[in-house]
Design a protein around this motif. Structure first.
Motif, PDB file in Angstrom:
ATOM      1  N   GLU A  61     -10.046 -27.612 -24.781  1.00 13.48           N
ATOM      2  CA  GLU A  61     -10.205 -27.958 -23.371  1.00 13.48           C
ATOM      3  C   GLU A  61     -11.638 -28.365 -23.067  1.00 13.48           C
ATOM      4  N   GLN A 134      -4.170 -29.696 -12.331  1.00 13.92           N
ATOM      5  CA  GLN A 134      -3.907 -29.635 -13.766  1.00 13.92           C
ATOM      6  C   GLN A 134      -3.603 -31.037 -14.284  1.00 13.92           C
ATOM      7  N   SER A 136      -1.922 -34.133 -15.841  1.00 12.30           N
ATOM      8  CA  SER A 136      -0.490 -34.391 -15.890  1.00 12.30           C
ATOM      9  C   SER A 136      -0.268 -35.897 -15.995  1.00 12.30           C
ATOM     10  N   SER A 138       1.724 -37.476 -14.313  1.00 15.13           N
ATOM     11  CA  SER A 138       1.871 -37.974 -12.953  1.00 15.13           C
ATOM     12  C   SER A 138       0.531 -38.333 -12.327  1.00 15.13           C
ATOM     13  N   PRO A 164      10.676 -34.107 -15.132  1.00 14.33           N
ATOM     14  CA  PRO A 164       9.684 -33.027 -15.243  1.00 14.33           C
ATOM     15  C   PRO A 164       9.582 -32.534 -16.674  1.00 14.33           C
ATOM     16  N   PRO A 166       7.704 -29.597 -19.469  1.00 11.84           N
ATOM     17  CA  PRO A 166       6.982 -28.319 -19.549  1.00 11.84           C
ATOM     18  C   PRO A 166       5.486 -28.574 -19.424  1.00 11.84           C
ATOM     19  N   SER A 167       4.790 -27.669 -18.729  1.00 14.66           N
ATOM     20  CA  SER A 167       3.384 -27.910 -18.407  1.00 14.66           C
ATOM     21  C   SER A 167       2.534 -28.156 -19.647  1.00 14.66           C
ATOM     22  N   GLY A 168       2.787 -27.402 -20.731  1.00 16.34           N
ATOM     23  CA  GLY A 168       1.993 -27.581 -21.939  1.00 16.34           C
ATOM     24  C   GLY A 168       2.163 -28.964 -22.536  1.00 16.34           C
ATOM     25  N   ASP A 170       3.166 -31.643 -20.876  1.00 14.83           N
ATOM     26  CA  ASP A 170       2.609 -32.585 -19.909  1.00 14.83           C
ATOM     27  C   ASP A 170       1.098 -32.728 -20.092  1.00 14.83           C
ATOM     28  N   VAL A 171       0.411 -31.598 -20.220  1.00 10.21           N
ATOM     29  CA  VAL A 171      -1.043 -31.627 -20.425  1.00 10.21           C
ATOM     30  C   VAL A 171      -1.384 -32.292 -21.751  1.00 10.21           C
ATOM     31  N   TYR A 174      -1.087 -36.059 -21.529  1.00  8.63           N
ATOM     32  CA  TYR A 174      -2.226 -36.592 -20.768  1.00  8.63           C
ATOM     33  C   TYR A 174      -3.474 -36.631 -21.633  1.00  8.63           C
TER      34      TYR A 174
END
Length: 269
Positions: A61, A134, A136, A138, A164, A166-168, A170-171, A174
């Motif tokens: 990160e 966060q 994404s 999007s 949609p 899963p957040s992991g 998606d990140v 990106y």
């Protein structure tokens, strides 16, 4: 005499059973102690593994935040210096972009460090701050705009039905686009461009970034990159993608430039 013999035999048997029971209890206690020791070692190993994984995530990160924003600041500062006297309006716009990238970097770092080391009163120091959402898919538009303003035109294609993620994942998607475009901006020659394709397949997400640049076929010398797809950022992305059972390939294109392609499995809810 027969009764006495039977009584002696019974007493001997009872004594033997008592000794056997004591020994069995000792063995059972030692087994429990050994099992407890093994469980404690296992818990310690799991804890160390979790700490190592978290450290690796934090390192990735930090790399993504600092590398991307500082690269934009360097490019924009260089552009402002070149046109400072001849084109003051363009220089002012470039310096404004430098300031914006610096503020974004500080905001993201403050948020990340606040999560790592919150204050004693539980306040992470970010209340009321203009925190960036966060990362994404999007929110690709602001990233594309920053890259384009820095001098690298980007064309984005979306295929399939966006859904949609899963957040992991998606990140991660990106960050793949961000890293590929940042590398192209840092190492590519002037006049280049980039194409980003996001494909929502049936059971996977596919991300591809194509950039133009000097061609090895025409004898042009590409800008040094420190390896063919083996930079720290790309290695971190491979680890991110591998966590979800996917794969990432990054290599030079014969016609010039670079290609980054990733496939990440996505299960339907």
């Amino acid at each position: 005499m027969w009764l006495v013999g039977a009584l002696v035999a019974a007493c001997a048997t009872a004594a033997w059973l008592g000794v056997t029971l004591v020994r069995a209890r000792r063995r059972h206690r030692r087994a429990l102690e050994e099992r407890g020791w093994l469980l404690e070692r296992e818990r310690e190993s799991v804890a160390r593994t979790a700490v190592d994984a978290e450290r690796a995530r934090i390192a990735r990160e930090l790399h993504d935040i600092v590398s991307h924003n500082v690269s934009l600041m360097i490019v924009q500062a260089g552009a402002a210096r070149e046109v400072l006297t001849a084109m003051p309006d363009e220089a002012a716009a470039a310096l404004s972009a430098v300031e914006g990238a610096g503020r974004t970097t500080m905001t993201e770092l403050r948020h990340l460090l606040g999560l790592l080391a919150p204050a004693a009163d539980g306040d992470d120091g970010t209340e009321g701050a203009d925190l960036a959402p966060q990362p994404s898919l999007s929110r690709l538009s602001p990233l594309i705009d920053r890259i384009a303003f820095a001098g690298l035109p980007v064309e984005v294609r979306i295929s399939g039905e966006p859904r949609p993620l899963p957040s992991g994942i998606d990140v991660t998607a990106y960050r793949i686009v961000q890293e590929a475009l940042t590398n192209a901006l840092k190492h590519g020659a002037g006049g280049g461009k980039a194409e980003v394709t996001i494909r929502y397949a049936g059971h996977s997400l596919r991300v591809e970034v194509l950039t133009t640049g000097p061609s090895v076929l025409t004898g042009d010398q590409p800008a040094p990159r420190g390896g063919d797809g083996a930079g720290r950022g790309l290695l971190g992305l491979r680890q991110r993608v591998a966590v979800y059972g996917g794969d990432l390939d990054a290599r030079r294109r014969l016609g010039g430039g670079f290609r980054v392609r990733a496939r990440i499995p996505v299960e339907h809810p």
